[in-house]
Design a protein around this motif. Sequence first.
Motif, short mmCIF file in Angstrom:
data_model
loop_
_atom_site.label_atom_id
_atom_site.label_comp_id
_atom_site.label_asym_id
_atom_site.label_seq_id
_atom_site.Cartn_x
_atom_site.Cartn_y
_atom_site.Cartn_z
N PHE A 285 1.00 -0.89 -0.02
CA PHE A 285 0.04 0.09 -0.23
C PHE A 285 1.20 1.68 0.08
O PHE A 285 1.40 1.33 0.85
N ASP A 286 0.45 1.83 -0.98
CA ASP A 286 1.61 3.33 -1.25
C ASP A 286 0.76 5.21 -0.76
O ASP A 286 -0.29 4.61 -1.68
N MET A 287 0.65 5.21 0.36
CA MET A 287 -0.37 6.15 0.11
C MET A 287 -0.28 7.59 -0.64
O MET A 287 -0.94 7.53 -1.58
N LYS A 288 0.47 7.91 -1.04
CA LYS A 288 0.81 8.64 -1.81
C LYS A 288 0.58 8.75 -3.81
O LYS A 288 -0.46 9.06 -4.05
N LYS A 289 0.50 6.80 -3.65
CA LYS A 289 0.05 6.54 -5.30
C LYS A 289 -1.59 6.54 -4.66
O LYS A 289 -2.47 7.12 -5.55
N PHE A 290 -1.93 6.31 -3.51
CA PHE A 290 -3.25 6.25 -2.91
C PHE A 290 -4.43 7.77 -3.43
O PHE A 290 -4.84 7.71 -3.80
N VAL A 291 -3.21 8.82 -2.66
CA VAL A 291 -3.48 10.29 -2.70
C VAL A 291 -3.76 10.57 -3.70
O VAL A 291 -4.12 11.42 -4.07
N LYS A 292 -2.94 10.31 -4.97
CA LYS A 292 -2.98 10.77 -6.18
C LYS A 292 -4.32 10.28 -6.78
O LYS A 292 -4.94 10.92 -6.96
N HIS A 293 -4.46 9.35 -6.56
CA HIS A 293 -5.47 9.36 -7.57
C HIS A 293 -6.45 9.46 -7.05
O HIS A 293 -7.96 9.41 -8.12
N TYR A 294 -6.63 9.57 -5.61
CA TYR A 294 -8.21 9.94 -5.01
C TYR A 294 -8.17 11.66 -5.59
O TYR A 294 -9.46 10.92 -6.22
N LYS A 295 -7.25 11.97 -5.55
CA LYS A 295 -7.71 13.44 -6.04
C LYS A 295 -7.55 13.68 -8.19
O LYS A 295 -8.55 14.57 -7.92
N GLU A 296 -7.53 12.45 -8.41
CA GLU A 296 -7.54 12.38 -10.02
C GLU A 296 -9.09 12.42 -9.95
O GLU A 296 -9.70 13.07 -10.58
#
Length: 83
Positions: A60-71
Amino acid sequence: MKWLGIRMLEIWLIQRLLRSPIFHKGVRRVHRKVEEVRRGEKLYDPEDFTGLHIDKPNSFDMKKFVKHYKEELQDQFRDLRKK
């Protein structure tokens, strides 16, 4: 005449073995292991990667999750503005 029948049976069994996908899969595994020992490195096997696990499993990568969520949020807001 007896040897001819045994030879025909042998030929039939060899042909059947060579048509078997299980036999070829086993030969591939043995060949891969021999090459790994000779080269001293683990070889890439396309059968291990089916495309289902592109990233590491259970990572689980929090940065990837946040980026995807923002998109995703931006895409939803764009759709709301168009209506």
